[in-house]
Design a protein around this motif. Structure first.
Motif, mmCIF file in Angstrom:
data_model
loop_
_atom_site.group_PDB
_atom_site.id
_atom_site.type_symbol
_atom_site.label_atom_id
_atom_site.label_comp_id
_atom_site.label_asym_id
_atom_site.label_seq_id
_atom_site.Cartn_x
_atom_site.Cartn_y
_atom_site.Cartn_z
ATOM 1 N N GLY A 48 73.676 38.231 48.949
ATOM 2 C CA GLY A 48 72.696 39.119 48.346
ATOM 3 C C GLY A 48 72.765 40.513 48.950
ATOM 4 N N LEU A 49 71.853 41.354 48.514
ATOM 5 C CA LEU A 49 71.825 42.730 48.982
ATOM 6 C C LEU A 49 71.022 42.835 50.271
ATOM 7 N N ASN A 50 71.452 43.714 51.163
ATOM 8 C CA ASN A 50 70.648 43.966 52.354
ATOM 9 C C ASN A 50 69.500 44.915 51.973
ATOM 10 N N SER A 51 68.624 45.194 52.901
ATOM 11 C CA SER A 51 67.429 45.994 52.582
ATOM 12 C C SER A 51 67.785 47.405 52.127
ATOM 13 N N MET A 52 68.804 48.003 52.705
ATOM 14 C CA MET A 52 69.224 49.351 52.302
ATOM 15 C C MET A 52 69.768 49.341 50.874
ATOM 16 N N GLN A 53 70.578 48.339 50.555
ATOM 17 C CA GLN A 53 71.135 48.238 49.211
ATOM 18 C C GLN A 53 70.037 47.977 48.179
ATOM 19 N N LYS A 54 69.063 47.156 48.537
ATOM 20 C CA LYS A 54 67.934 46.916 47.629
ATOM 21 C C LYS A 54 67.176 48.209 47.365
ATOM 22 N N SER A 55 66.981 48.980 48.404
ATOM 23 C CA SER A 55 66.291 50.255 48.265
ATOM 24 C C SER A 55 67.087 51.208 47.373
ATOM 25 N N GLU A 56 68.388 51.258 47.573
ATOM 26 C CA GLU A 56 69.238 52.091 46.724
ATOM 27 C C GLU A 56 69.155 51.652 45.266
ATOM 28 N N VAL A 60 70.221 30.230 43.653
ATOM 29 C CA VAL A 60 69.992 31.387 44.535
ATOM 30 C C VAL A 60 71.304 32.117 44.795
ATOM 31 N N SER A 61 72.358 31.360 45.041
ATOM 32 C CA SER A 61 73.667 31.960 45.289
ATOM 33 C C SER A 61 74.142 32.748 44.075
ATOM 34 N N GLY A 62 73.978 32.181 42.889
ATOM 35 C CA GLY A 62 74.375 32.886 41.668
ATOM 36 C C GLY A 62 73.570 34.150 41.454
ATOM 37 N N TYR A 63 72.256 34.058 41.677
ATOM 38 C CA TYR A 63 71.369 35.219 41.540
ATOM 39 C C TYR A 63 71.806 36.334 42.488
ATOM 40 N N ASP A 64 72.036 35.972 43.752
ATOM 41 C CA ASP A 64 72.463 36.968 44.744
ATOM 42 C C ASP A 64 73.807 37.587 44.372
ATOM 43 N N ALA A 65 74.739 36.757 43.900
ATOM 44 C CA ALA A 65 76.064 37.261 43.532
ATOM 45 C C ALA A 65 75.964 38.252 42.376
ATOM 46 N N ALA A 66 75.125 37.949 41.387
ATOM 47 C CA ALA A 66 74.960 38.860 40.249
ATOM 48 C C ALA A 66 74.378 40.194 40.710
ATOM 49 N N GLN A 67 73.430 40.153 41.633
ATOM 50 C CA GLN A 67 72.861 41.404 42.156
ATOM 51 C C GLN A 67 73.919 42.225 42.885
ATOM 52 N N VAL A 68 74.746 41.571 43.680
ATOM 53 C CA VAL A 68 75.798 42.278 44.420
ATOM 54 C C VAL A 68 76.809 42.888 43.451
ATOM 55 N N ILE A 69 77.189 42.140 42.429
ATOM 56 C CA ILE A 69 78.136 42.651 41.426
ATOM 57 C C ILE A 69 77.556 43.882 40.750
ATOM 58 N N ASN A 70 76.288 43.829 40.363
ATOM 59 C CA ASN A 70 75.648 44.975 39.714
ATOM 60 C C ASN A 70 75.550 46.173 40.652
ATOM 61 N N TYR A 71 75.247 45.913 41.920
ATOM 62 C CA TYR A 71 75.166 46.998 42.909
ATOM 63 C C TYR A 71 76.523 47.683 43.055
ATOM 64 N N GLU A 72 77.569 46.885 43.226
ATOM 65 C CA GLU A 72 78.907 47.455 43.408
ATOM 66 C C GLU A 72 79.372 48.192 42.159
ATOM 67 N N ALA A 73 79.066 47.657 40.981
ATOM 68 C CA ALA A 73 79.437 48.334 39.736
ATOM 69 C C ALA A 73 78.683 49.654 39.600
ATOM 70 N N THR A 74 77.418 49.657 39.976
ATOM 71 C CA THR A 74 76.615 50.883 39.908
ATOM 72 C C THR A 74 77.177 51.934 40.856
ATOM 73 N N LYS A 75 77.461 51.548 42.091
ATOM 74 C CA LYS A 75 77.997 52.504 43.064
ATOM 75 C C LYS A 75 79.338 53.073 42.593
ATOM 76 N N ALA A 76 80.218 52.222 42.069
ATOM 77 C CA ALA A 76 81.520 52.688 41.592
ATOM 78 C C ALA A 76 81.358 53.639 40.411
ATOM 79 N N HIS A 77 80.468 53.310 39.495
ATOM 80 C CA HIS A 77 80.223 54.169 38.328
ATOM 81 C C HIS A 77 79.681 55.537 38.761
ATOM 82 N N LEU A 78 78.738 55.517 39.690
ATOM 83 C CA LEU A 78 78.154 56.774 40.149
ATOM 84 C C LEU A 78 79.175 57.635 40.878
ATOM 85 N N MET A 79 80.041 57.005 41.657
ATOM 86 C CA MET A 79 81.074 57.755 42.367
ATOM 87 C C MET A 79 82.048 58.393 41.360
#
Length: 142
Positions: A22-30, A85-104
């Motif tokens: 899952g995402l750490n607290s900083m990533q959740k905040s982002e 829970v593992s699937g939920y966390d993985a989906a959040q991480v995938i979305n976070y990484e996709a968002t960061k890559a898109h923004l960059m």
């Protein structure tokens, strides 16, 4: 005796196979910041990942955790306790990484446009600096 060894082997595999933490607290905040600014990329649905976690290995496979998915498939129905829970966390991480890559990529594109405008003489250095600060502020997380 064979069954006990087999279950022990599966348990070791389950514990040694990397699952999404899952995402750490900083990533959740982002992500909250990006969501508030309507800048997120949704490649995977965390809700769908959790629901698929009720199927044998479904949450892990959906979250691109294939090794863990195989282990969860073999440990089903016990894996129902953690795979949603593992699937939920993985989906959040995938979305976070996709968002960061898109923004960059978007920021790099915006900066290339500015650089091209400066080099072609469409804007002067003062305008370039002002526009550059705006681009940096648009993509900065604070």
């Amino acid at each position: 005796m064979f069954i006990v060894r087999f279950i022990a082997l599966l348990t070791v595999l389950a514990l040694s196979t990397g699952c999404a933490s899952g995402l750490n607290s900083m990533q959740k905040s982002e992500m909250r910041h990006f969501e508030a600014r309507n800048m997120t990329v949704k490649e995977k649905s965390p809700g769908a990942a959790a629901a698929l976690g009720l199927l044998p290995g479904g949450g892990s496979f959906y979250g691109r955790e294939y090794g863990f998915g195989v282990v969860n498939l073999l440990l089903w129905p016990l894996s129902i306790l953690w795979d949603p829970v593992s699937g939920y966390d993985a989906a959040q991480v995938i979305n976070y990484e996709a968002t960061k890559a898109h923004l960059m990529q978007s920021q790099e594109k915006d900066m290339r446009v500015l650089d091209d405008q400066l080099s072609s003489g469409e804007i002067d250095m003062v305008s370039y600096t002002i526009q550059k600060r705006k681009v940096e502020a648009k993509y900065r997380y604070n």
